[in-house]
Design an enzyme around this catalytic site. Sequence first.
Site, PDB file in Angstrom:
ATOM      1  N   HIS A 102       0.812  -1.311  -0.095  1.00 25.00           N
ATOM      2  CA  HIS A 102      -0.222   0.010   0.015  1.00 25.00           C
ATOM      3  C   HIS A 102       0.803   1.116  -0.009  1.00 25.00           C
ATOM      4  O   HIS A 102       0.279   2.484  -0.202  1.00 25.00           O
ATOM      5  CB  HIS A 102      -0.930   0.036   1.296  1.00 25.00           C
ATOM      6  CG  HIS A 102      -1.925  -1.100   1.083  1.00 25.00           C
ATOM      7  ND1 HIS A 102      -2.913  -1.311   0.436  1.00 25.00           N
ATOM      8  CD2 HIS A 102      -2.045  -2.023   2.179  1.00 25.00           C
ATOM      9  CE1 HIS A 102      -3.849  -2.386   0.598  1.00 25.00           C
ATOM     10  NE2 HIS A 102      -3.269  -2.642   1.805  1.00 25.00           N
ATOM     11  N   ASP A 134      -2.980 -10.616  -1.907  1.00 22.75           N
ATOM     12  CA  ASP A 134      -3.449 -10.231  -0.606  1.00 22.75           C
ATOM     13  C   ASP A 134      -5.023  -9.939  -0.906  1.00 22.75           C
ATOM     14  O   ASP A 134      -5.193  -9.483  -2.089  1.00 22.75           O
ATOM     15  CB  ASP A 134      -2.469  -9.049  -0.492  1.00 22.75           C
ATOM     16  CG  ASP A 134      -2.782  -8.410   1.052  1.00 22.75           C
ATOM     17  OD1 ASP A 134      -2.213  -8.689   2.017  1.00 22.75           O
ATOM     18  OD2 ASP A 134      -4.058  -7.556   0.927  1.00 22.75           O
ATOM     19  N   HIS A 147      -6.449  -7.069  -0.190  1.00 24.97           N
ATOM     20  CA  HIS A 147      -6.224  -5.867  -0.379  1.00 24.97           C
ATOM     21  C   HIS A 147      -5.665  -5.241  -1.618  1.00 24.97           C
ATOM     22  O   HIS A 147      -4.816  -6.003  -2.045  1.00 24.97           O
ATOM     23  CB  HIS A 147      -5.826  -4.820   0.685  1.00 24.97           C
ATOM     24  CG  HIS A 147      -6.244  -5.160   1.959  1.00 24.97           C
ATOM     25  ND1 HIS A 147      -5.726  -6.100   2.842  1.00 24.97           N
ATOM     26  CD2 HIS A 147      -7.480  -4.497   2.785  1.00 24.97           C
ATOM     27  CE1 HIS A 147      -6.652  -6.058   4.022  1.00 24.97           C
ATOM     28  NE2 HIS A 147      -7.519  -5.119   3.853  1.00 24.97           N
ATOM     29  N   ASP A 176      -4.827 -12.532   3.892  1.00 27.87           N
ATOM     30  CA  ASP A 176      -5.861 -12.225   4.420  1.00 27.87           C
ATOM     31  C   ASP A 176      -7.160 -12.732   3.368  1.00 27.87           C
ATOM     32  O   ASP A 176      -8.208 -12.162   3.825  1.00 27.87           O
ATOM     33  CB  ASP A 176      -5.686 -10.629   4.868  1.00 27.87           C
ATOM     34  CG  ASP A 176      -5.050  -9.740   3.599  1.00 27.87           C
ATOM     35  OD1 ASP A 176      -4.910 -10.532   2.399  1.00 27.87           O
ATOM     36  OD2 ASP A 176      -4.748  -8.685   3.909  1.00 27.87           O
ATOM     37  N   TYR A 222      -4.208 -11.833   8.838  1.00 24.43           N
ATOM     38  CA  TYR A 222      -4.326 -11.540  10.318  1.00 24.43           C
ATOM     39  C   TYR A 222      -5.113 -12.330  11.229  1.00 24.43           C
ATOM     40  O   TYR A 222      -5.155 -12.188  12.324  1.00 24.43           O
ATOM     41  CB  TYR A 222      -5.137 -10.011  10.445  1.00 24.43           C
ATOM     42  CG  TYR A 222      -4.389  -9.325   9.363  1.00 24.43           C
ATOM     43  CD1 TYR A 222      -3.150  -8.649   9.837  1.00 24.43           C
ATOM     44  CD2 TYR A 222      -4.822  -8.953   8.079  1.00 24.43           C
ATOM     45  CE1 TYR A 222      -2.374  -7.712   9.062  1.00 24.43           C
ATOM     46  CE2 TYR A 222      -4.011  -8.053   7.380  1.00 24.43           C
ATOM     47  CZ  TYR A 222      -2.956  -7.532   7.846  1.00 24.43           C
ATOM     48  OH  TYR A 222      -2.518  -6.536   6.896  1.00 24.43           O
TER      49      TYR A 222
HETATM   50  C1  X5A Z   1      -0.863  -5.326   3.895  1.00 25.10           C
HETATM   51  C2  X5A Z   1      -2.419  -5.035   4.595  1.00 25.10           C
HETATM   52  C3  X5A Z   1      -4.212  -3.730   5.158  1.00 25.10           C
HETATM   53  C4  X5A Z   1      -4.750  -2.572   5.827  1.00 25.10           C
HETATM   54  C5  X5A Z   1      -6.169  -2.372   6.067  1.00 25.10           C
HETATM   55  C6  X5A Z   1      -6.494  -0.997   6.780  1.00 25.10           C
HETATM   56  N1  X5A Z   1      -2.846  -3.975   4.788  1.00 25.10           N
HETATM   57  N2  X5A Z   1      -7.666  -0.973   6.964  1.00 25.10           N
HETATM   58  O1  X5A Z   1      -2.933  -6.388   4.365  1.00 25.10           O
HETATM   59 ZN    ZN Z   2      -4.260  -7.183   3.030  1.00 26.45          ZN
END
Ligand code: X5A
Ligand code: ZN
Length: 668
Positions: free
Chosen positions: A135, A172, A174, A265, A305
């Site tokens: 990110h 991932d 995201h 995740d 996570y």
């Molecule tokens: C690397 C990653 C997630 C950030 C989530 C913020 N970042 N809401 O999984």
């Molecule tokens: Zn992520």
Amino acid sequence: MATALIYDGEMTSHKLLWDDPLCDIEVPDRLTVSYEALVRSGLVDRCASIPVREATEEEILLIHSEEYLEKVKKTPHMSVEELKDFSLQSDAVYFHPNSYHCAKLALGASLQLVDHVMMGKVKNGMALVRPPGHHSMRDASCGFCIFNNVAIAAQYAKQTYGIQRVLIVDWDVHHGQGVQYCFEDDPSVLYFSWHRYEHSTFWPNLSESDYNAVGKDQGAGFTVNLPWNKVGMKNSDFLSAFCHVLMPVAYEFCPELVLVSAGFDAGIGDPEGEMCATPDVFAHLTHLLMNLAGGKVCAVLEGGYNLTSLSQSVCQTVQTLLGDPNPRPENLDSPCESALESIHCVRRAHKQYWSCFSHAADLLEGQISTKPIGLAKEEEESTVKKKEECVWPEPPKRVAPLVRTAVLLSGDSVCPGGCERLPSSDHPDPDVVNELRQNFLQGDGDREALSALADLVTFTEKMEKNEICNGLAVVRDITLAVTCVVRQVTKAPNNRVLVVCVGDGEVPSNITGDRKTLVVQICSRETKQSNCKFYIPVCLKKGCSDLSGFIQAVFGLLLPMGYEFDPSLVLLVRMPGSEVCDGMWQQLTGLLQSLAKGHTLVLIQEGENTCVGPTASSLLGNPAPPLGRLQAPLPQDVEEIERLRLKLQGDWKLLQTTAPGAQRSDEL
Ligand code: X5A
Ligand code: ZN
């Protein structure tokens, strides 16, 4: 050659020092728990452990601005209050006095991995790092990320090793918008990301995460975004996305290096993703990538996570990189409607850039929902419930048989290095011989033919008992051999065999028509139209010599059907005069090992012996050589494959690439 594992406990010192519900899931335990799981399963001992190093400023500046670096450099000297203020300037990030050091180690670890893989010191590898990277942007940290590990690794690899094409696979959950921004106008880096999107209502809520963000200028077509508009995506959705979106583009692109933004995740139980990928699916995602770029795959940890899910998925990934046979894919059903809609849209959006999508159907305006649909009350409740109930079985141990590759060759040929020669039994089991005689040979038959078949039976039995993983046999009468193996395997009630015939011979009719045997034949012969769900001839204009058509058939038809069929054995049959080149043959041999716990038996017609060496190499787990940048497939072939896909998708759900009712009526 070894698999690298890069880890240093030092990276656990970066942690959250105050209350922040947005950031409190990114904990040091993510690393320790993953590493301990790798230790416990014996995987650490099997990997080459490579030390981390701090990245240099010069390396950080490959992507980030001096201003940004200067700001981050001050953080080790800040008080907790100052750190907190500084952190609040970014979206979902925290800084600790050790964060700068850890971020340099995370990046340094990623670069160490690239160096070792590119210099051929290791075959592939994984870096277990934090903070994550995908990110973070040129001027800003974001979403737990400080330096963009993977983006810098790509730039570094291009610059240091002079490579022209890097593929970044961001699995991932995201969107790695930071990576996307770095390379959006750069055709030398192909960025693929799938991500929870929910029509832009999910973080980071960007319109540029949607399927129509394809890159800019020279880089148009080199950003591939697959947004998930619902939570709860399952193994079938993820595997479909690989087969029908990523893999065809990746082969067409022909990367010289594959970097994986390996966040976990999207895994089951993850509180952020709320998706349902079971750990074994990561073995499959990894395996599918391992024949690209001559096997140069570098996985770098991003998110993940749920500590249980994360550590299990990390183990699956590393074990696959090591070359152990894949688990059978779990819980494959039909991809869901929302996933199909997304898959359809991204194929459509990329139609003009990638010839593998040249036939992707257009949509009637308005048939695809672009707005979030409010969940019905009950549905909302059931989602909440699912979150609490999320339990899944621990993935079964993946045991590699003592013998990886066995060969049955005629007496005078040399056994390829690394393979084990199966001795021809002088006194085959009389029961087996009697049965073979009755089934296959009229009268007394010839002794030699009988004992060859008896050897094949022994071979399959040893694979069934998991004493041997895979192997090849050079046979005199291929029809007889195929029939014999199929009969033998399908005797057991729960066995199924996928027979992949390459080339134009006659497929013995007595093995088709049984639901325990799925036959896919790739050939050039005119189709005698088959209406059988279990015998699929795929006829290509130039037969097996056309790489693009062949690849299209493999990802568009063969692998999805193979996954859905879930065989206990794959029988790969090289017909006489198949004309398939060694490179393509090795790709096929490599890819098919995803199925049936790697139990692949290759039958080669006597006279096609020159492929024995290359076949053995692939069976031993060596990556296939790259095929080069693929030409556009012949329009007739694309049409034939599409025709088959449309015809068969009622029977084989993983062949779908479009939500029901979303095709144009004139294309049905
Ligand atoms: C690397 C990653 C997630 C950030 C989530 C913020 N970042 N809401 O999984
Ligand atoms: Zn992520």
